[in-house]
Design a protein around this motif. Structure first.
Motif, mmCIF file in Angstrom:
data_model
loop_
_atom_site.group_PDB
_atom_site.id
_atom_site.type_symbol
_atom_site.label_atom_id
_atom_site.label_comp_id
_atom_site.label_asym_id
_atom_site.label_seq_id
_atom_site.Cartn_x
_atom_site.Cartn_y
_atom_site.Cartn_z
ATOM 1 N N PHE A 115 0.398 2.095 -5.742
ATOM 2 C CA PHE A 115 -0.564 1.962 -6.667
ATOM 3 C C PHE A 115 -0.751 2.548 -7.971
ATOM 4 O O PHE A 115 -1.543 1.880 -8.802
ATOM 5 C CB PHE A 115 -1.886 1.565 -5.783
ATOM 6 N N THR B 35 6.445 -1.727 -8.916
ATOM 7 C CA THR B 35 4.817 -1.195 -9.393
ATOM 8 C C THR B 35 4.979 -1.432 -10.789
ATOM 9 O O THR B 35 4.279 -2.834 -11.131
ATOM 10 C CB THR B 35 4.137 -0.254 -9.416
ATOM 11 N N LEU C 93 -16.077 0.761 7.677
ATOM 12 C CA LEU C 93 -16.658 -0.164 7.802
ATOM 13 C C LEU C 93 -16.043 -0.789 8.686
ATOM 14 O O LEU C 93 -16.732 -2.325 9.750
ATOM 15 C CB LEU C 93 -16.775 -0.950 6.618
ATOM 16 N N LEU D 228 -14.792 -7.175 -15.470
ATOM 17 C CA LEU D 228 -14.455 -6.522 -16.496
ATOM 18 C C LEU D 228 -13.393 -5.987 -17.703
ATOM 19 O O LEU D 228 -13.655 -4.409 -18.145
ATOM 20 C CB LEU D 228 -13.475 -5.813 -15.056
ATOM 21 N N TYR E 143 -13.100 6.127 -0.344
ATOM 22 C CA TYR E 143 -13.504 4.919 -0.996
ATOM 23 C C TYR E 143 -12.536 4.406 0.375
ATOM 24 O O TYR E 143 -13.080 3.674 1.194
ATOM 25 C CB TYR E 143 -12.416 4.738 -1.347
ATOM 26 N N ILE F 148 -7.213 -11.088 -8.839
ATOM 27 C CA ILE F 148 -8.438 -10.818 -8.595
ATOM 28 C C ILE F 148 -8.959 -8.458 -9.149
ATOM 29 O O ILE F 148 -9.526 -8.743 -9.625
ATOM 30 C CB ILE F 148 -9.095 -10.245 -7.187
ATOM 31 N N PHE F 149 -7.730 -8.141 -8.827
ATOM 32 C CA PHE F 149 -7.731 -6.710 -8.223
ATOM 33 C C PHE F 149 -6.931 -7.075 -9.622
ATOM 34 O O PHE F 149 -5.859 -7.208 -9.704
ATOM 35 C CB PHE F 149 -7.394 -6.853 -7.295
ATOM 36 N N SER G 231 -27.399 -1.832 21.795
ATOM 37 C CA SER G 231 -27.840 -1.438 19.809
ATOM 38 C C SER G 231 -28.649 0.280 21.138
ATOM 39 O O SER G 231 -28.587 1.355 19.654
ATOM 40 C CB SER G 231 -28.630 -2.463 19.285
ATOM 41 N N TRP H 24 -24.643 4.500 20.073
ATOM 42 C CA TRP H 24 -24.947 6.152 19.915
ATOM 43 C C TRP H 24 -25.291 6.862 20.604
ATOM 44 O O TRP H 24 -23.672 7.854 20.301
ATOM 45 C CB TRP H 24 -26.768 6.644 19.826
ATOM 46 N N ALA I 128 -17.067 -4.371 -5.476
ATOM 47 C CA ALA I 128 -15.438 -4.411 -5.364
ATOM 48 C C ALA I 128 -14.335 -5.348 -6.403
ATOM 49 O O ALA I 128 -13.486 -5.100 -6.673
ATOM 50 C CB ALA I 128 -15.103 -3.983 -4.337
ATOM 51 N N PHE J 268 -10.125 -0.233 -4.749
ATOM 52 C CA PHE J 268 -10.469 -1.330 -3.769
ATOM 53 C C PHE J 268 -9.130 -1.598 -3.185
ATOM 54 O O PHE J 268 -8.365 -1.025 -1.590
ATOM 55 C CB PHE J 268 -10.866 -2.640 -3.507
ATOM 56 N N ASN K 26 -15.946 0.759 -12.281
ATOM 57 C CA ASN K 26 -14.115 0.946 -12.693
ATOM 58 C C ASN K 26 -13.632 0.862 -11.847
ATOM 59 O O ASN K 26 -12.875 0.428 -11.095
ATOM 60 C CB ASN K 26 -14.110 1.228 -13.462
ATOM 61 N N TYR L 180 -6.730 4.317 -11.909
ATOM 62 C CA TYR L 180 -8.460 4.489 -12.343
ATOM 63 C C TYR L 180 -9.054 4.757 -13.621
ATOM 64 O O TYR L 180 -8.593 5.030 -14.549
ATOM 65 C CB TYR L 180 -7.424 5.745 -11.808
ATOM 66 N N ILE M 17 -0.671 -6.607 -3.212
ATOM 67 C CA ILE M 17 -0.685 -6.287 -4.578
ATOM 68 C C ILE M 17 -0.285 -8.045 -4.706
ATOM 69 O O ILE M 17 -0.563 -8.781 -5.569
ATOM 70 C CB ILE M 17 0.238 -5.636 -5.824
ATOM 71 N N LEU N 234 -13.923 1.537 -8.026
ATOM 72 C CA LEU N 234 -14.137 0.787 -6.836
ATOM 73 C C LEU N 234 -13.704 -0.660 -7.073
ATOM 74 O O LEU N 234 -13.178 -0.583 -5.367
ATOM 75 C CB LEU N 234 -16.239 0.059 -6.650
ATOM 76 N N TRP N 235 -13.598 -1.049 -8.423
ATOM 77 C CA TRP N 235 -12.975 -2.384 -8.578
ATOM 78 C C TRP N 235 -11.086 -2.241 -8.159
ATOM 79 O O TRP N 235 -10.611 -2.403 -7.875
ATOM 80 C CB TRP N 235 -13.166 -2.699 -9.660
ATOM 81 N N ALA O 193 -11.953 -9.699 -12.191
ATOM 82 C CA ALA O 193 -11.024 -9.441 -13.134
ATOM 83 C C ALA O 193 -11.573 -9.608 -13.938
ATOM 84 O O ALA O 193 -11.505 -8.454 -15.066
ATOM 85 C CB ALA O 193 -10.063 -9.342 -12.689
#
Lengths: 312, 510
Positions: free
Chosen positions: A260, B233, A113, B25, A106, A163-164, A227, A232, B18, A181, A175, A169, A154, A177-178, B22
């Motif tokens: 985390f 934490t 990206l 879920l 991940y 939000i998170f 591009s 490349w 992602a 993240f 779940n 885990y 955090i 992915l959230w 909250a």
């Protein structure tokens, strides 16, 4: 040498690497003073109980004898017993491998990206304010430790914006992915600056090459040249760097898992070292080494695919 | 779809998943009333006889019923699985009468199970904490509901010991069938909660035991006990609503949590933080030197720095939360001149010693650095050695140390266990590895444990406390409190002095 024999040769090269790591970790742990059984049974345990448990785990045997049995057991697929968890090491590791692998992959996806977005923007806008800003961010990003980034994320996304989640885990892919993240983003913020600076430099180098100048002289638009050709041709150095970065990522998860609270291998390793849980530390060290070797192997293959001139 | 469009869509989809809100879920995650708590140490075994480790003790207290149970704040013990009990006139035979009760698998709890559990705890070789039960020589099931225990001497604290975690009742049939190791990973329980899942390094999940003997308890559906090693934490998780109870809050964050609406009041604990000293080695084998150190240390300053005033400076080695704590003993005030004079008398002017400190503990570091600075003014050099806890324990047990920062707590309110642990020289652990051994103190401890009269016991314990303070058996520094924080909807839950949630059965989540 053809690719087929290369693929066969690599696992054989792994044997001396693993043997070396096993000897070094084994000896290091033996040289570190302290009795793991005393810590595990707790301060109030009787001497009799401690001696009994030591004998059960074979810790009263001479070091060479312990190592011999360890290697023989490993060959049979038995990586020993965890003193802390009082059970097979393999079970303890299997329970924790998924969060770590998920987190690394991940983190890698997020890093790539971010890397492409930043490097392409900076290279295409070379010398403008956005380029300077990205370069400045990259310098800052390299210098900030990941536990600090983690704590900032955090505070911002978990406590303020809510939000998170702070930790954990989850049971399903979505779940996770959230849940993962922010940890993955922390890892991404750690490695992106290295990759992005490298990729930006390569883009710029390629944009000045003769073939790009030739394209321009034929009146092709800049975006087309970038591009179709420049992009490349620039990937190769970054792919090679990626091999190094993955090794860094594997080490970096130790800190991120702790911040985390992700029940992964990094957490397990710290715990194992602190409590002298010998077979756990050895098994995790071997596993991480295998991870690094495999990632290098994958990079070699990828390089050969991207550049036909490279012979394996 | 060309490559560019594909890449754009993939990135957008990834980000959307992602960042799903909250609440969406969470609403799907759990609708039941499960108490979520986190602690800084990890649960390693669920077998009550195989551990003396804090996290195991906490979770096992919720899983296994004992013969007697403390009330919520542990001021006294009352009926548990034993409805009533008789003590023979000579004080050596205890007969327990069991109530009708069942294990979590629905099988009845018999005297046979109780005798099996106790024999295992008392006599099995790898039983980690048989020490307090030394006077106990025989345990047998007289009939289906009666258990008889025989002691080799009169031993007043015995009843309070019957509620320690490692006397939790386990089913004989299940342990014998599964074997110790398998049972420890998926046990059948006798307490308010039954076992659901143990995820190593992550959490233990418990659910309500429908067969629990106390009607209407527990009031909640279950407990999720999580391992979160990082203090901050853990606090963040509580603030973010991921936890209902945060155990082990760092002292500086208590006020912040209280201001935010959490219940964050210090709770009484039987813990004493101290500097353990090796009486069999230089320089602490000299009484004057020990006293010089004791007078050179400012306990109030250490308490203020480490607990931020949430604890109390130590006057006795026993915590004020224990019965027979001697309130008349004053906290030794720092007196540098007196310390210097004592040091000169000891002939050890310019002496130095190594002070071992657990490398991972910020509290120990603070205290050690203060001690170093305070004793420097007396003329004693303190060299702090930070080492990991495994190594520290080994050096302590082997007597290869001069001084070490440490702490201990007591499982019951009765002080016998505490004193036998830390100053009874005749014990297996040599007065908590300090090698302090005073025959008179040993005898007084034995005498007090055989005394049934409360006033006389109090007198004896006062004498013991004064003697060990005068002789500086350990340098007791401060008595901390348990620092936990609870979400406002957690009602009726307190951690008692002996590290047990005795009130968990009646706890509710509104």
């Amino acid at each position: 040498m053809n690719r087929f024999s290369f693929v066969l040769r690599r696992p054989i090269q792994l044997i001396p690497v693993l043997l070396g790591i096993s000897v070094i970790t084994f000896l290091l742990l033996q040289m570190t003073p302290g009795d793991p059984v005393r810590l595990m049974l707790g301060p109030k345990a009787s001497q009799e109980a401690i001696e009994f448990v030591r004998a059960r785990y074979g810790l009263d045997q001479p070091v060479p004898v312990q190592y011999f049995y360890y290697v023989m057991n490993c060959l049979r697929g038995d990586f020993g017993q965890s003193i802390a968890f009082r059970g097979p090491v393999s079970g303890v590791i299997v329970a924790r491998i998924a969060p770590t692998v998920f987190l690394i992959l991940y983190g890698l996806v997020i890093s790539l990206l971010l890397t492409f977005a930043l490097a392409v923007t900076a290279a295409r806008q070379r010398g403008r304010w956005i380029d300077h800003l990205i370069r400045l961010l990259c310098v800052a990003g390299v210098g900030v430790p990941s536990y600090f980034v983690g704590l900032l994320l955090i505070m911002g996304f978990c406590l303020r914006l809510k939000i998170f989640p702070v930790s954990g885990y989850g049971p399903t892919f979505a779940n996770n992915l959230w849940h993962l993240f922010l940890p993955a983003l922390t890892i991404g913020i750690g490695v992106t600056p290295i990759l992005a600076r490298n990729l930006r430099a390569t883009f710029i180098q390629q944009m000045d090459k003769d073939y790009a100048v030739a394209c321009r002289s034929r009146g092709l638009p800049e975006s087309y040249i970038f591009s179709r050709h420049v992009f490349w041709n620039s990937l190769l150095p970054t792919v090679n760097l990626l091999g190094v970065v993955v090794a860094f990522l594997i080490g970096g998860t130790v800190v991120v898992e702790n911040v985390f609270n992700i029940p992964g291998l990094g957490n397990l390793l710290i715990r194992g070292v602190l409590t002298h849980d010998q077979f756990v530390v050895q098994a995790v060290a071997l596993l991480l080494a295998v991870g690094v070797v495999i990632s290098n192997f994958a990079v070699d293959i990828l390089t050969a695919i991207l550049d036909p001139r490279v012979k394996l | 779809m060309d490559r560019r469009v594909f890449l754009k869509s993939a990135a957008l989809a990834g980000f959307s998943i992602a960042t799903l809100p909250a609440t969406w879920l969470r609403a799907n995650a759990d609708g039941s009333k499960v108490l979520r708590m986190a602690y800084g140490a990890e649960v390693l075994t669920l077998d009550p006889i195989k551990t003396t480790y804090g996290a195991d003790i906490l979770i096992q207290g919720m899983m296994y019923a004992r013969l007697l149970h403390a009330n919520a704040d542990r001021t006294e013990v009352g009926p548990g699985l034993a409805e009533s009990w008789d003590i023979a006139d000579d004080g050596k035979t205890y007969t327990f009468h069991l109530r009708e009760a069942k294990f979590s698998d629905g099988s009845p709890i018999t005297a046979e199970d109780v005798a099996f559990s106790w024999n295992r705890m008392r006599f099995q070789k790898d039983s980690a904490y048989a020490a307090p039960f030394q006077p106990l020589t025989k345990i047998e099931a007289k009939d289906a509901k009666t258990v008889v225990m025989t002691l080799d001497r009169k031993f007043t604290p015995f009843l309070t010991l019957t509620e320690i975690w490692n006397t939790g009742i386990v089913p004989k049939a299940a342990v014998e069938k599964m074997g110790d190791d398998a049972f420890a990973k998926a046990p059948v329980t006798s307490g308010p909660f039954k076992f659901v899942e143990l995820k190593p390094g992550d959490r233990v999940v418990l659910a309500r035991n429908e067969h629990y003997y106390r009607e209407g308890e527990p009031k909640i559906d279950g407990v999720e006990f999580r391992y979160v090693p990082d203090d901050n934490t853990r606090v963040s998780m509580l603030q973010a609503g991921e936890l209902d109870v945060c155990l082990g809050v760092p002292a500086p964050r208590m006020a912040e949590l209280k201001a935010a609406g959490f219940r964050a009041d210090p709770e009484a604990s039987s813990t004493t933080y101290d500097m353990l000293i090796n009486h069999s080695a230089e320089p602490f084998n000299d009484l004057k030197f020990r006293q010089a150190v004791s007078y050179g240390i400012d306990r109030a300053a250490i308490n203020a720095a480490v607990t931020l005033g949430l604890g109390a400076p130590a006057s006795s080695i026993m915590s004020p939360a224990l019965d027979y704590f001697d309130k008349s003993l004053p906290v030794i005030a720092r007196d540098v001149e007196k310390a210097k004079a004592l040091l000169a008398e000891s002939g050890k002017t310019g002496a130095s010693f190594e002070l071992i400190q657990n490398a991972g503990s910020a509290d120990e570091e603070k205290a050690a650095v203060l001690i170093q600075a305070q004793l420097a003014e007396v003329g004693i050099t303190v060299n702090i050695a930070k080492i990991d806890s495994t190594q520290a324990w080994t050096r302590l047990a082997d007597g290869e140390y001069q001084a070490e920062m440490n702490w201990w707590y007591n499982e019951t309110r009765d002080p016998d266990n505490a004193l036998r642990w830390c100053v009874w020289g005749a014990g297996d652990n040599k007065s908590y590895y300090t090698r302090y051994n005073n025959e008179t103190v040993n005898k007084l401890i034995d005498e007090a444990s055989g005394e049934a009269d409360n006033a006389k016991r109090a007198e004896l314990y006062a004498q013991i406390q004064k003697t060990v303070v005068d002789e500086v058996a350990q340098v007791a520094l401060y008595h901390p409190t348990w620092l936990n924080a609870y979400a406002p909807n957690v009602k009726g839950l307190i951690l008692n002095v002996g590290l047990q949630f005795s009130s968990i059965g009646g706890t509710s989540l509104d």
